[in-house]
Design a protein around this motif. Sequence first.
Motif, short mmCIF file in Angstrom:
data_model
loop_
_atom_site.label_atom_id
_atom_site.label_comp_id
_atom_site.label_asym_id
_atom_site.label_seq_id
_atom_site.Cartn_x
_atom_site.Cartn_y
_atom_site.Cartn_z
N VAL A 27 0.86 -1.20 0.00
CA VAL A 27 0.00 0.00 0.00
C VAL A 27 0.89 1.25 0.00
CG1 VAL A 27 -1.83 1.24 1.25
CG2 VAL A 27 -1.70 -1.27 1.38
N GLY A 28 0.61 2.21 -0.88
CA GLY A 28 1.43 3.43 -0.99
C GLY A 28 1.17 4.40 0.16
N GLY A 29 2.21 5.14 0.54
CA GLY A 29 2.04 6.16 1.57
C GLY A 29 1.09 7.26 1.11
N ASN A 30 1.14 7.59 -0.18
CA ASN A 30 0.24 8.61 -0.72
C ASN A 30 -1.21 8.17 -0.67
OD1 ASN A 30 1.76 10.96 -1.60
ND2 ASN A 30 2.81 9.55 -2.99
N ALA A 31 -1.44 6.83 -0.71
CA ALA A 31 -2.82 6.32 -0.69
C ALA A 31 -3.52 6.64 0.62
CB ALA A 31 -2.81 4.81 -0.91
N HIS A 57 3.95 -1.18 3.31
CA HIS A 57 3.37 0.15 3.06
C HIS A 57 4.46 1.17 2.76
CE1 HIS A 57 4.59 1.71 7.01
NE2 HIS A 57 4.26 0.53 7.48
N GLY A 58 4.07 2.21 2.04
CA GLY A 58 4.98 3.32 1.78
C GLY A 58 4.99 4.30 2.94
N ASN A 59 5.79 5.35 2.78
CA ASN A 59 5.88 6.36 3.84
C ASN A 59 6.35 7.70 3.28
OD1 ASN A 59 8.56 5.96 3.22
ND2 ASN A 59 9.25 5.77 5.34
N GLY A 60 6.27 7.86 1.94
CA GLY A 60 6.84 9.07 1.32
C GLY A 60 6.36 10.36 1.98
N PRO A 61 5.04 10.61 2.02
CA PRO A 61 4.58 11.84 2.65
C PRO A 61 4.96 11.90 4.13
CG PRO A 61 2.81 10.80 1.41
CD PRO A 61 3.94 9.82 1.45
N GLN A 62 4.72 10.78 4.83
CA GLN A 62 4.85 10.78 6.30
C GLN A 62 6.30 10.99 6.75
OE1 GLN A 62 3.37 8.41 4.39
NE2 GLN A 62 1.22 8.45 4.95
N SER A 114 16.53 11.00 -5.54
CA SER A 114 15.46 10.93 -6.54
C SER A 114 14.12 10.50 -5.95
CB SER A 114 15.85 9.92 -7.63
OG SER A 114 15.98 8.64 -7.05
N LYS A 115 14.08 10.25 -4.64
CA LYS A 115 12.83 9.79 -4.03
C LYS A 115 12.07 10.97 -3.44
CE LYS A 115 9.86 7.03 -2.05
NZ LYS A 115 8.86 6.40 -2.92
N PRO A 116 10.89 11.31 -4.00
CA PRO A 116 10.13 12.44 -3.45
C PRO A 116 9.49 12.08 -2.11
CG PRO A 116 9.36 11.80 -5.65
CD PRO A 116 10.22 10.69 -5.15
N GLY A 132 7.74 1.67 4.57
CA GLY A 132 8.60 2.67 3.94
C GLY A 132 9.76 2.04 3.19
N GLY A 133 9.58 0.80 2.76
CA GLY A 133 10.65 0.10 2.03
C GLY A 133 11.66 -0.55 2.96
N GLY A 134 11.46 -0.38 4.27
CA GLY A 134 12.43 -0.90 5.26
C GLY A 134 13.41 0.19 5.63
N ALA A 163 18.42 7.47 3.82
CA ALA A 163 17.77 7.21 2.52
C ALA A 163 16.35 6.74 2.78
CB ALA A 163 18.55 6.13 1.76
N VAL A 164 15.55 6.69 1.72
CA VAL A 164 14.21 6.09 1.78
C VAL A 164 14.11 5.13 0.59
CG1 VAL A 164 11.72 6.47 1.62
CG2 VAL A 164 13.13 8.07 2.93
N ILE A 165 13.87 3.87 0.88
CA ILE A 165 13.82 2.85 -0.17
C ILE A 165 12.43 2.81 -0.78
CG2 ILE A 165 14.02 0.35 -0.56
CD1 ILE A 165 16.04 0.36 1.81
N ASP A 166 12.37 2.56 -2.09
CA ASP A 166 11.08 2.45 -2.78
C ASP A 166 10.32 1.23 -2.25
OD1 ASP A 166 9.60 3.27 -5.56
OD2 ASP A 166 9.46 1.13 -5.13
N LYS A 167 9.10 1.46 -1.80
CA LYS A 167 8.36 0.37 -1.15
C LYS A 167 7.95 -0.71 -2.15
CE LYS A 167 3.69 0.94 -2.10
NZ LYS A 167 3.88 1.71 -3.29
N ASP A 168 7.76 -0.34 -3.41
CA ASP A 168 7.40 -1.37 -4.40
C ASP A 168 8.58 -2.31 -4.64
OD1 ASP A 168 4.77 -0.42 -4.84
OD2 ASP A 168 5.55 1.15 -6.15
N1 LIG Z 1 8.92 4.42 0.67
C1 LIG Z 1 8.02 4.61 -0.33
O1 LIG Z 1 8.18 4.15 -1.47
O2 LIG Z 1 6.93 5.36 0.02
P1 LIG Z 1 5.74 5.87 -0.95
O3 LIG Z 1 5.18 4.67 -1.64
O4 LIG Z 1 4.76 6.51 -0.02
O5 LIG Z 1 6.37 6.86 -1.88
#
Ligand SMILES: NC(=O)OP(=O)(O)O
Length: 319
Positions: A10-14, A52-57, A129-131, A193-195, A211-216
Amino acid sequence: MSKPLAIVAVGGNALITDDKHNSIPDQYLSVIESVSHIAEMIEAGWDLVVTHGNGPQVGFILRRSELAKQEVAPVPLDYAVGDTQGAIGYMFQKALNNELQRRGMNKPVVTIVTQTLVSADDRAFNNPSKPIGAFFDEATARQRQQELNWTVMEDAGRGWRRTVASPMPQEIIEHHVIASLLAQGCVVIACGGGGIPVVRDAKGQLTGVEAVIDKDLASALLAQQLEADLLLIPTGVKQVAVNFGQPDQRWLSNLTMAEAQELIDQQQFGAGSMLPKVEAIMGFIAYNQQHGKTGRGLITSPEAIRDALEHKTGTWITP
Ligand SMILES: NC(=O)OP(=O)(O)O
């Protein structure tokens, strides 16, 4: 016979419907909505890991830390990722507990603080590169770039955001623990948050890195390590489309690896939106092909999960 295993990412933006509804209670309402669909899968007989993601949070935590820096010491980014794992994991754990209890299912739900191994030499550390965090207009983003030393970029046509490094995940350190909890009948929330990004030195010692790892990508790696049957990435649309938003838009029910690569080459999928989802699933399928496994990938919206699992909608990515 063991149950099929799905990783649901589940995405953080969701969790944030718009910039006026980004409070913790607002995010929890979004979690309650998404867990109803996740609980349906458990009821239908799936074992589940929710990632789950965590980009915004994570961006919000850094910003709070920045604003409070005269009073309290700043939060390093790896700890901020850990903070989001706890807070968002708690939301999913509580909401899933309540939803399963409401459905008469007595199943334990547990959140695991998860570390993800990355390489200290990853070139992503030189190219943030990770927003993360909130969306701004360009002028505000540029001002923060100058005054606060942020790196910033335009994010998929939605506005400007702060960026941080996002190295490739190499190993989910706690994957054996997650497997053991699944075997005990738990629903596991992991890889938030990708760990937490960590590097390992020659003596085997782990150190957190900023860093923030891509959750996908992390979810796809976890799906490999657990030999999952399904990597499911819920998103804002029921299906992947070609020519998205154009008069000749066409929804896709199935994509082979070759077709997906052709559409990527045609730049059909937005960087930072559909592209990382498709690429993450392709990585999972490619691994399965190489290792004689049959795991599949599915992209759909949360409310369409049940229909998508019956192949009535959603986009399946197959070998
Ligand atoms: N960590 C990560 O990929 O978060 P989002 O999916 O919220 O961008």
